[in-house]
Design an enzyme around this catalytic site. Structure first.
Site, mmCIF file in Angstrom:
data_model
loop_
_atom_site.group_PDB
_atom_site.id
_atom_site.type_symbol
_atom_site.label_atom_id
_atom_site.label_comp_id
_atom_site.label_asym_id
_atom_site.label_seq_id
_atom_site.Cartn_x
_atom_site.Cartn_y
_atom_site.Cartn_z
ATOM 1 C CB ILE A 220 51.723 53.714 23.379
ATOM 2 C CG1 ILE A 220 51.457 55.215 23.260
ATOM 3 C CG2 ILE A 220 53.230 53.439 23.266
ATOM 4 C CD1 ILE A 220 52.100 56.051 24.346
ATOM 5 N N GLY A 222 49.788 48.656 21.614
ATOM 6 C CA GLY A 222 49.253 47.948 20.466
ATOM 7 C C GLY A 222 49.900 48.364 19.156
ATOM 8 N N GLY A 310 45.222 48.140 27.839
ATOM 9 C CA GLY A 310 45.678 48.934 28.970
ATOM 10 C C GLY A 310 46.272 48.101 30.087
ATOM 11 C CG ASP A 351 52.860 52.031 35.912
ATOM 12 O OD1 ASP A 351 53.259 53.203 35.751
ATOM 13 O OD2 ASP A 351 53.061 51.121 35.087
ATOM 14 C CB ALA A 359 59.440 53.745 32.721
ATOM 15 C CG HIS A 483 72.960 73.797 8.802
ATOM 16 N ND1 HIS A 483 71.708 73.516 8.309
ATOM 17 C CD2 HIS A 483 73.824 73.755 7.748
ATOM 18 C CE1 HIS A 483 71.805 73.319 7.009
ATOM 19 N NE2 HIS A 483 73.074 73.468 6.637
#
Length: 504
Positions: A220, A222, A310, A351, A359, A483
């Site tokens: 993602i 890169g 990464g 992380d 996030a 629509h």
């Protein structure tokens, strides 16, 4: 602005100190051992940390958040999600002005890139959001301590203050939310200098458009950064060790469609390719590569190389050994299903522990971890965590892929609907891509949704809700969608999964 930050820091420090005599100087070592400990202290002010701090305060817990960056929001707001989206949006507008406006009946001449202004717009977005979190802290009565925290014991932290001096913080509960950092190139053969060989941080701050850029890693980060600089005029080549782009979790069919789309925009790809080294010489960078399975070496020339292989958990300086917090072999904090570490009273989110480095995943964990502290129960459904690539077209997904279901032997059905058959997409002259539903064959339950096309990042929320609540494709197909909207493509893909679509 700097004076306001100092006042905020001093106020937080004063609340930590307990003295019988005169007020201690902020340059002295402050001791909080005799004061009432915090109910919750969060180490790290990124998406997981600041959300946890606000939620803890909302639950009536006396809360502090310790962040050493000097600005809240973590990697995401400062050098990740937010600045990259600013660059993606503005580079898309520049590219669209150059290549797309004429067919829409808009004649524009002498279009020029003002890169310094584009970078300033990015920084303005970052500053506005990070300052906004400080306001939220004040509104919710969260003490914001600017400094670097390290464990003295499972209930006591030492904080080296950004403004000088040191203090100690006692806490009944501590949440580690220190996030991640850029992973170095495996083996150390390539050293990032943030000048010619850059990480995502450096790629967001290039002062001129490189003539040639090589991106190492087709995930993602890169692809997003490669798209930015390609739109601004660089010749971009993406080198990926695996046989497909998009990273973990992307559906193979969507990945192939995605690659074709980016190739039409001018990006070049070398898949199944291993990068061996990079050498700077005469103002250029020379990257040696070979086939992933071995073979003849090749050399690529670039002005800038982006290393996007990464990220890794960040625990530097925490002194986790003093508290007895266990790490696994990959440097992740080990937790159970209630975010407890190996030490009672210390939890961990985001992380720096298990799971996808996203996030929004960290935010959900922050809320759940606080709920475990205050209520005894919390919830995060890891099967319903969406992923988005903010290129153009956007790519978004949630749940299972076809390749995962095949490997597991699950019987499934697929429903697809192209944006080329959607009225809103056609009127917008933006018809590339499709919506893909994967459902359980026997029950029609939605197992996965994969979108490539306009507004995919917003549209995937409906797919996340479907997975979260165990909806069937028929549930969605029988729900009225306005629509003309792009979301009608979502409805029709659901129709295709259990019956037949109307407009294709």
């Amino acid at each position: 602005m700097l004076q306001a930050q100092k006042v905020s820091s001093r106020a937080a420090v004063r609340r930590l100190r307990h003295t019988a005599g005169a007020q201690a100087s902020r340059w002295q070592r402050g001791l909080a051992t005799s004061a009432e400990p915090y109910d919750a202290v969060i180490i790290g002010g990124g998406p997981g940390g600041y959300v946890a701090a606000i939620k803890a305060a909302q639950h009536g817990l006396r809360t502090a958040c310790i962040e050493k960056r000097g600005a809240l929001g973590g990697t995401c707001l400062n050098v990740g999600c937010i600045p990259s989206k600013a660059m993606l949006n503005n580079s898309h507008m520049y590219h669209q002005t150059q290549h797309d406006l004429q067919r829409r009946g808009i004649d524009v001449s002498d279009v020029k890139l003002n890169l310094p202004q584009m970078l300033k717009a990015k920084e303005d977005a970052v500053t506005g959001l990070t300052k906004g979190i400080e306001v939220l802290f004040k509104q919710n009565k969260v003490d914001y301590i600017k400094g670097a925290a390290s464990f003295i014991s499972p209930t006591k932290l030492s904080v080296k203050l950004n403004d000088g001096g040191e203090t100690e913080v006692d806490a009944k509960n501590i949440i580690i939310a220190t996030g991640s950092e850029v992973a170095p190139f495996p083996g150390g053969a390539i050293q990032i200098d943030e000048d010619q060989i850059v990480s995502s941080t450096g790629a967001l701050a290039l002062q001129k458009v490189p003539e040639k850029m090589v991106v190492i890693g087709g995930g993602i980060i890169g692809l997003e950064m490669g798209s930015v600089w390609s739109r601004l005029g660089a010749q971009v080549t993406v080198v990926e060790f695996l046989g497909a782009i998009g990273g973990a979790g992307i559906d193979e069919e969507v990945a192939k469609q995605f690659q074709r789309s980016l190739q039409k925009q001018g990006l070049k790809f070398q898949l199944n390719t291993k990068v061996l080294s990079a050498e700077k010489k005469d103002g250029k960078v020379y990257i040696k590569t070979e086939a992933a399975k071995g073979g003849k070496e090749d050399t690529l020339e670039a002005d800038v190389v982006l290393v996007a292989v990464g990220r890794r958990p960040y625990t530097e300086g925490l002194n986790l050994e003093a508290a007895g917090v266990e790490l696994d072999s990959r440097g992740r904090v080990v937790i159970d299903d209630q975010f407890n570490t190996s030490v009672k009273g210390i939890k961990c989110i985001g992380d720096v522990t298990f799971g996808p480095m996203l996030a929004h995943k960290a935010e959900e964990e922050g809320i759940a971890a606080v709920e475990y502290i205050s209520k005894g129960h919390g919830h995060v459904n890891y099967h319903a965590i969406p992923s988005v690539v903010y290129t153009h077209p956007e790519v978004a997904w949630v749940g299972k892929t076809e390749q995962e279901l095949k490997a597991a032997g699950v019987q499934y059905k697929v429903g697809k609907f192209p944006f080329a058959a959607n009225s809103r997409a056609k009127t917008n002259l933006d018809t590339e891509g499709s919506v893909k539903f994967i459902t359980e064959k026997e029950t029609d339950r939605v197992l996965g949704v994969h979108i490539i096309g306009p507004n995919a990042g917003e549209m995937i929320a409906e797919g996340v809700l479907a997975v979260e609540y165990g909806a069937s494709a028929e549930d969605i197909a029988r729900t009225c969608h306005a629509h003309p909207t792009l979301s009608e493509a979502f409805k029709e893909a659901a129709m295709a999964a259990y019956d037949k679509p109307i407009h294709f």
